[in-house]
Design an enzyme around this catalytic site. Structure first.
Site, short mmCIF file in Angstrom:
data_model
loop_
_atom_site.label_atom_id
_atom_site.label_comp_id
_atom_site.label_asym_id
_atom_site.label_seq_id
_atom_site.Cartn_x
_atom_site.Cartn_y
_atom_site.Cartn_z
N TRP A 102 0.83 -1.21 0.00
CA TRP A 102 0.00 0.00 0.00
C TRP A 102 0.85 1.25 0.00
O TRP A 102 0.53 2.22 -0.68
CB TRP A 102 -1.00 -0.02 1.14
N ASP A 172 -1.99 6.37 6.26
CA ASP A 172 -3.03 5.53 5.67
C ASP A 172 -3.37 4.45 6.69
O ASP A 172 -2.71 3.42 6.77
CB ASP A 172 -2.50 4.90 4.37
N LYS A 196 -12.69 -1.93 6.11
CA LYS A 196 -11.95 -2.85 6.98
C LYS A 196 -12.46 -2.76 8.41
O LYS A 196 -12.93 -3.75 8.95
CB LYS A 196 -10.46 -2.56 6.93
C1 LIG Z 1 -7.56 -1.59 1.52
C2 LIG Z 1 -6.49 -0.60 1.63
C3 LIG Z 1 -6.36 0.46 0.72
C4 LIG Z 1 -7.27 0.61 -0.48
O1 LIG Z 1 -8.49 1.10 -0.10
P1 LIG Z 1 -9.61 1.43 -1.18
O2 LIG Z 1 -10.69 1.98 -0.30
O3 LIG Z 1 -9.97 0.15 -1.86
O4 LIG Z 1 -9.07 2.44 -2.11
C5 LIG Z 1 -5.36 1.38 0.91
N1 LIG Z 1 -4.52 1.27 1.94
C6 LIG Z 1 -4.60 0.26 2.83
C7 LIG Z 1 -3.63 0.20 3.96
C8 LIG Z 1 -5.59 -0.70 2.71
O5 LIG Z 1 -5.67 -1.70 3.60
#
Ligand SMILES: *Cc1c(COP(=O)(O)O)cnc(C)c1O
Length: 360
Positions: A102, A172, A196
């Protein structure tokens, strides 16, 4: 009805109590005669839902009053672009920590807008650890420092919050937000896709310090400007109303659990049980350095990868689903967010022992 223990990395399990509440309110929210899905986002019923969700999130996370909470769309992935567009603020360099899949994506997107300084890079260790504070090579002219506290795919989590001086720290937190208490004031911005640990897909939560908003790159689209959303309480356009409502139910549920301190206790115990099962066997393995192991995403491999398909099929028979590892790394991955009951871990651990006895 048989609900399974769903170990999906996202969209992931929601607390059953939340789904039941949504079900009870599905046709008629609070005497309104309509479903939340059918409400105008500008009506007083929906406004009350939206405001309560924000107030509860602020309470649960202890978000200081000089931070805006934005309820956006486009996923965490849109933030990879919105961040440089909004937060370079005249600078041409930004610091990024490269710790996995990511952060790599965030870096690739940032490179479209600025020079990226890799302040840390654990690719040589195959992304099996978080870098230590002492390894960080921050640059003087960076506009901000970006990192991913929990790398969802390889299950690597920072056991600390990097100290970055007076630079805004951007995180993030898609796969670790709400897993434990954190000091929001240490961050310039926190963002997370909802699917999540917050609620259903379609919603992206951004928590951003007010003074960072308002100086965008020339040509930034209106919808990609944090100011647009901050000035309009995330209602410049139609927000993802139902996802926002469900997120609100999840925040309420966290309060009912006793808040993030209590949630963290359970999460730590759940993760410890699963890692103990992996480490206590020669049949299962997890490559991540112990101090950097994620509480939320636990990848593991079987000694013999030819048994992977059998493992998944037999697990499914006992109600343990979506354990397949990410397509880029293979093996297994158990995502064990807040909504995964401890009984799900106990069932998985018992199944793993049983499977090893049979096939090991
Ligand atoms: C799932 C995830 C993403 C992507 O998220 P989207 O909402 O599908 O764009 C980005 N960063 C992390 C750490 C993730 O777990």
């Amino acid at each position: 009805m048989a609900r399974v223990f769903n170990f999906s990395a996202g969209p992931a399990m929601l607390p059953q109590a939340v789904i039941e509440k949504a079900q009870a309110e599905m046709l008629d929210w609070n005497g309104s005669g309509m479903s939340v899905m059918e409400m105008s986002h500008r009506g007083k019923e929906y406004m009350s839902i939206a405001e309560k969700a924000e107030a509860d999130l602020r309470e649960v996370m202890g978000i200081p009053s000089n931070y805006k909470v934005l309820f956006l769309q486009g996923g965490a992935s849109s933030q990879f672009a919105m961040i440089p567009m909004n937060l370079l603020r005249g600078a041409t360099t930004a610091d990024y920590l490269n710790t996995g899949d990511w952060s790599k994506k965030a870096i690739a997107e940032a490179k479209r807008y600025c020079t990226v300084n890799l302040a840390a890079d654990t690719s040589e260790d195959n992304f099996t650890r978080a870098p230590a504070q002492s390894e960080l090579k921050l640059s003087a002219d960076a506009a901000y420092v970006h990192y991913c506290p929990n790398e969802t795919i390889r299950g690597v989590e920072f056991p600390y919050i990097p100290a970055v001086g007076d630079k805004p720290l951007l995180a993030d937190m898609s796969s670790t937000i709400l897993s434990r208490p954190i000091d929001v004031s240490k961050f310039g911005m926190i963002y997370a896709g909802a699917q999540k640990n917050i609620g259903p897909a379609g919603l992206t939560v951004v928590i951003i310090r007010e003074d960072l908003i308002g100086e965008t790159l020339a040509g930034t689209p209106t919808m990609f400007d944090y100011k647009t959303h901050a000035e309009n309480d995330s209602m410049y356009n139609t927000p993802p109303t139902y996802s926002w409502y469900l997120a609100g139910l999840v925040f309420e549920w966290i309060k009912e659990q006793g808040g993030l301190a209590k949630v963290a206790e359970v999460n730590e115990r759940k993760a410890a049980k699963l890692y103990a099962a992996i480490d206590g066997s020669d049949f299962y393995a997890n490559p991540v350095e112990v101090a950097s192991r994620s509480w939320m995403n636990v990848p593991f491999t079987l000694a013999n990868a030819e048994l992977d398909a059998d493992f998944l099929a037999e697990a499914k028979k006992v109600g343990l689903t979506t354990l397949k590892g990410h397509r880029s790394v293979g093996g297994m991955r158990a995502s064990i967010y807040n909504a995964m009951p401890e009984a799900g871990i106990d069932t998985l651990v018992a199944f793993m022992a049983e499977f090893e006895k049979k096939h090991g």
